[in-house]
Scaffold this motif. Structure first.
Motif, PDB file in Angstrom:
ATOM      1  N   ALA A  56      20.401   3.771  13.759  1.00 34.93           N
ATOM      2  CA  ALA A  56      19.268   3.058  14.366  1.00 34.93           C
ATOM      3  C   ALA A  56      18.014   3.166  13.498  1.00 34.93           C
ATOM      4  O   ALA A  56      17.263   2.192  13.357  1.00 34.93           O
ATOM      5  CB  ALA A  56      18.996   3.627  15.758  1.00 34.93           C
ATOM      6  N   HIS A  59      18.470   0.819  10.684  1.00 32.31           N
ATOM      7  CA  HIS A  59      18.936  -0.517  11.089  1.00 32.31           C
ATOM      8  C   HIS A  59      20.235  -0.870  10.359  1.00 32.31           C
ATOM      9  O   HIS A  59      20.403  -1.968   9.831  1.00 32.31           O
ATOM     10  CB  HIS A  59      17.869  -1.576  10.793  1.00 32.31           C
ATOM     11  N   ASP A  61      24.695  -0.599  10.136  1.00 39.39           N
ATOM     12  CA  ASP A  61      25.913  -0.604  10.925  1.00 39.39           C
ATOM     13  C   ASP A  61      26.457   0.818  11.032  1.00 39.39           C
ATOM     14  O   ASP A  61      26.432   1.587  10.064  1.00 39.39           O
ATOM     15  CB  ASP A  61      26.953  -1.518  10.279  1.00 39.39           C
ATOM     16  N   ASP A 115      15.834   4.031   2.994  1.00 43.37           N
ATOM     17  CA  ASP A 115      16.823   3.055   3.446  1.00 43.37           C
ATOM     18  C   ASP A 115      18.203   3.699   3.435  1.00 43.37           C
ATOM     19  O   ASP A 115      18.411   4.792   2.911  1.00 43.37           O
ATOM     20  CB  ASP A 115      16.793   1.805   2.553  1.00 43.37           C
TER      21      ASP A 115
END
Length: 418
Positions: A56, A59, A61, A115
């Motif tokens: 989460a 963002h 999978d 990220d």
């Protein structure tokens, strides 16, 4: 040539004679080696409760984030083999300090990752801590005779087994109170503590001169040409195969007997690692007094007897959870006895390639166990019955028993004079 033996429990200031190098080597405390071995496995599943929150946060999978667990294990298995050989070439201390340095940097990188791609790169780098377990085994082996080493391996294995048991609980608690990054803060802190202890205690370690002149492929070739090495390693691989079959098949086959309760399933499955801790304790207590081959045969017989009882109960229609999971505790007890003895035997094949043997045996144990578990999983998927699961585990356990008998035979033959 003689070896001056020293108990690993002695203070770090006590020196021993390193017969391979002719210089004094300091014996680390057992607690330091336990920390190194535990730290090698703790990061594997400590973040499991945080995977959804990590997905989460970035963002991403969930399947992609899950690579942080599977990828870690794959990289660890590869580095186990490489790290052991490098420690024979350059010494134990440089390998440990380099692995810990990379681990600390990687843990900080996971905290600061902006990220998912960066996070996965640093997460993979954390796997560099893996060889520390093999090096801890090597250090014990170099400061003990064969049976004494097996005894100390048992105590080391207790810490190695406890780490993955408490890891998810510890990581989940940190996540709940401080967020998922807290786990990596703690891992970085443990890495720093291990680094400082290693600087202080892993002194006087230099690679054997004969190993320094030998290339890596030649070292692997010598080990793989040894019947003793294969016997001990195959015993470990088939023993791990029993565990992997259980881990993959128990939720699918025995889970229904618990009414679909995940909590109860987790509790009963915990009987196996509890058995491993008991087996490791017994190895630590008695391995110094019993020949390695005898320990292996006893360990594998215990597992085969336990699984035979489980198979008989399942065929008789027993559905009680304790009747199904109780016999599985012998998987853990047998493996807890097997790993210290088999590791000690595999590392005794070539005196100047202890690190290479430890790393290669670890990689083969992980890969062989995973292969057996995958094959067993295919059969369980086709026939998801409890007696199929017990039959497959028993087959792998019998293969481990055959390897143990082979190891005992080869060991007895090697000890005969002339």
């Amino acid at each position: 040539m003689t070896r001056t033996e020293s108990r690993i429990e002695h203070p770090a200031s006590q020196a021993i004679e390193d017969t391979n190098t002719g210089r004094a080597a300091v014996t680390p405390r057992l607690t330091t080696l336990i920390l190194l071995s535990a730290l090698a496995v703790l990061p594997v599943n400590m973040i499991l409760p945080s995977l959804t929150k990590i997905a989460a946060a970035f963002h991403a999978d969930f399947a992609l984030v899950n690579l942080s667990v599977a990828g870690f294990s794959i990289v660890t298995a590869t580095l186990e083999a490489i790290g052991g050989a490098i420690s024979d070439r350059f010494g134990r201390r440089p390998v440990v300090l380099t692995a810990l340095t990379i681990f600390i940097i990687a843990s900080i990188g996971c905290i600061l990752a902006p990220d998912i791609g960066t996070f996965l790169v640093f997460r993979s780098m954390q796997a560099c801590i893996g060889p520390c377990y093999s090096v801890a085994l090597v250090i014990i082996k170099e400061t003990s005779d064969e049976r004494e080493a097996a005894s100390k391996f048992g105590y080391l294995a207790m810490g190695w087994a406890l780490a993955p048991m408490v890891g998810p609980l510890f990581g989940g608690s940190l996540d709940e109170f401080f967020g998922w990054r807290a786990s990596f803060v703690v891992l970085a802190g443990l890495g720093i503590a291990a680094f400082l202890l290693s600087i202080r205690e892993l002194r006087g370690s230099r690679a054997p001169l004969s190993a320094a002149r030998r290339n890596y492929l030649a070292s692997y070739g010598l080990l793989l040409s040894s019947a003793r090495f294969w016997a001990y390693t195959l015993c470990m691989a088939c023993s791990m195969g029993v565990l992997y079959i259980f881990l993959g098949g128990a939720p699918l086959t025995i889970g229904d007997a618990l009414g679909g309760s995940s909590a109860r399933l987790g509790f009963y499955m915990g009987m196996v690692p509890a058995g491993f801790i008991l087996g490791s304790y017994l190895a630590g207590r008695y391995a110094a007094k019993i020949p390695l081959g005898t320990i292996l045969v006893i360990a594998r017989l215990l597992t085969c007897i336990g699984l035979s009882v489980g198979l008989a109960l399942s065929l008789s229609g027993a559905t009680q959870a304790l009747a199904l999971f109780g016999p599985c505790i012998f998987i853990g007890i047998g493996n807890g006895l097997t790993m210290p003895a088999a590791n000690s035997g595999a590392m005794s094949v070539q005196a100047d390639m202890v690190g290479t043997a430890a790393g290669l045996a670890a990689a083969m144990r992980i890969a062989g166990g995973a292969l057996i578990g995958s094959i067993g999983g295919l059969f369980v998927a086709q026939s998801a019955t409890i007696h199929t699961l017990f039959a497959l585990m028993l087959i792998s356990a019998l293969l481990a028993l055959l390897a143990a008998l082979w190891a005992a035979f080869v060991e007895r033959h090697a000890r005969k004079p002339g």
